[in-house]
Design a protein around this motif. Structure first.
Motif, PDB file in Angstrom:
ATOM      1  N   GLY A 283       1.033  -4.520   3.242  1.00 21.38           N
ATOM      2  CA  GLY A 283       0.025  -3.453   3.374  1.00 21.38           C
ATOM      3  C   GLY A 283      -0.031  -2.468   2.288  1.00 21.38           C
ATOM      4  O   GLY A 283      -0.843  -1.406   2.535  1.00 21.38           O
ATOM      5  N   ALA A 301      -4.285  -3.551   5.163  1.00 22.48           N
ATOM      6  CA  ALA A 301      -3.871  -4.735   5.955  1.00 22.48           C
ATOM      7  C   ALA A 301      -2.471  -5.319   5.212  1.00 22.48           C
ATOM      8  O   ALA A 301      -2.799  -5.504   4.003  1.00 22.48           O
ATOM      9  N   PRO A 302      -1.439  -5.921   6.049  1.00 24.57           N
ATOM     10  CA  PRO A 302      -1.204  -6.004   7.489  1.00 24.57           C
ATOM     11  C   PRO A 302      -0.213  -4.908   8.077  1.00 24.57           C
ATOM     12  O   PRO A 302       0.107  -4.869   8.908  1.00 24.57           O
ATOM     13  N   ARG A 308      -3.314   2.990   8.263  1.00 23.23           N
ATOM     14  CA  ARG A 308      -3.999   2.887   6.872  1.00 23.23           C
ATOM     15  C   ARG A 308      -4.922   4.107   6.575  1.00 23.23           C
ATOM     16  O   ARG A 308      -5.714   4.210   5.471  1.00 23.23           O
TER      17      ARG A 308
END
Length: 370
Positions: A283, A301-302, A308
């Motif tokens: 990520g 992601a992840p 995020r």
């Protein structure tokens, strides 16, 4: 009884907001900062990486560019992600900030093709920051030529923030002064100072060099001289260090160069350690830094969806791992965080390991929930 009424602040003061300070205070509010691994502040003297070179310290143990160009209603083009003080200074003058993008897939080079669409009759300058804060990038010669071409076609000066020009890593493909690229094309106001290269940020000693090969800055030169009469500025003691710091005398130059070489070596090694940890963590993504003292880490992601967002990521990293980084929102990159390479090697390695562990843990958590 006190008969005084509250004294209102000026319009300029009311328009002035330091975005980094606002976000940092929000993230740190109510949190215990004891034993914190702090990778937020771009000061290599604060965490043991280096000190001011002794030869400069022994000589006494640096916003004028915007002020002279911008009036209320004008606008200026600045990079995004970029240092938020550009907006702070411009908006305090009543000017508008228009952002041009930097492309992480191209080593954070500017989107030259998008510059023309931002320019109108009230545009007064284009700001370039290479090496870059927060990206740690050195813009390619092709990109710099592109910016100069746009500036020349629109008869605009370039404000070149060169505070990190001497902190370039060995693997950088190019490092040139924008003023050299702009000769005969457009004027450049190059901004520099002692803060970063000489590791004395508290001295606030800086200068503006006018590169005017097209003879367009006569009035600007006079304006700077007039503005200088209004600025209290750094103490004369700190200013006395400038001739020593910039001296070409061999012994003094050698002492300063030894300091700069050691500083760049430490910053480069630390940035590489951070980049390696980022590359191994789910990520997280970062364009390899080529200069300065920063790594801008993009979030995706992840990672768990909530992480995020740079502010949420920074708050959770602080809470769980005791590592403090700046949310990318400070620099116009809301889905990123900025780390600095200014701590000691041991502290940087430990903080990078905690960052990687944090990302792995939260990446795995989301995978398990899917």
């Amino acid at each position: 009884m006190n008969s005084w009424q509250p004294i209102p602040m000026s319009g300029k003061a009311a328009r002035t907001k330091n975005q980094i300070r606002a976000v940092v205070e929000s993230v740190l509010a109510g949190r215990d900062t004891t034993d914190l691994l702090d990778l937020s502040l771009g000061d290599p003297t604060a965490f043991g990486l280096t000190a001011c070179p002794k030869v400069v310290a022994d000589a006494v143990a640096a916003a004028l560019a915007f002020a002279v160009l911008l009036s209320a209603g004008d606008n200026v083009l600045v990079p995004s992600p970029g240092f938020p003080l550009y907006a702070t200074l411009a908006e305090s003058l009543g000017a508008e900030v228009r952002y041009y993008g930097l492309d992480s897939a191209k080593g954070w080079d500017p989107d030259v093709a998008g510059l023309d669409a931002l320019i109108d009759g009230r545009t007064k300058a284009i700001v370039v920051n290479s090496p870059s804060n927060p990206c740690g990038a050195v813009h390619s010669l092709k990109a710099l030529r592109g910016v100069v071409a746009v500036a020349a076609a629109n008869r605009l000066p370039i404000v070149s923030d060169e505070i990190y020009k001497d902190l370039v890593f060995e693997d950088a493909e190019n490092s040139c002064s924008l003023a050299d690229v702009a000769v005969g094309a457009c004027p450049v106001l190059a901004v520099d100072g002692l803060a970063k290269t000489f590791a004395v940020p508290g001295w606030r000693v800086g200068w503006i060099v006018l590169h005017d090969s097209v003879n367009a800055l006569g009035d600007v030169r006079e304006g700077l001289a007039r503005l200088a009469t209004l600025i209290l500025g750094a103490s004369t003691l700190a200013q006395a260090a400038i001739p020593v710091a910039l001296s070409r005398e061999p012994a003094l130059r050698a002492a300063v160069e030894r300091h700069t070489t050691a500083l760049v070596s430490g910053l480069s090694a630390n940035a590489a350690a951070i980049a390696a940890a980022v590359a191994a963590a789910p990520g997280l993504r970062a364009a390899p830094p080529k200069a300065a003292m920063y790594v801008l880490v993009e979030l995706g992601a992840p990672l768990a969806a909530r992480l995020r967002d740079g502010e949420a990521f920074a708050a959770a990293l602080l809470e769980e791992e005791r590592v403090f980084v700046l949310p990318g929102a400070c620099f116009g990159a809301p889905n990123a965080v900025r780390l600095v390479a200014c701590a000691s090697a041991a502290a940087t390695t430990e903080a990078a390991a905690r960052l990687a562990a944090f990302a792995s843990r939260h990446g795995e958590a989301e995978a398990g929930e899917a």
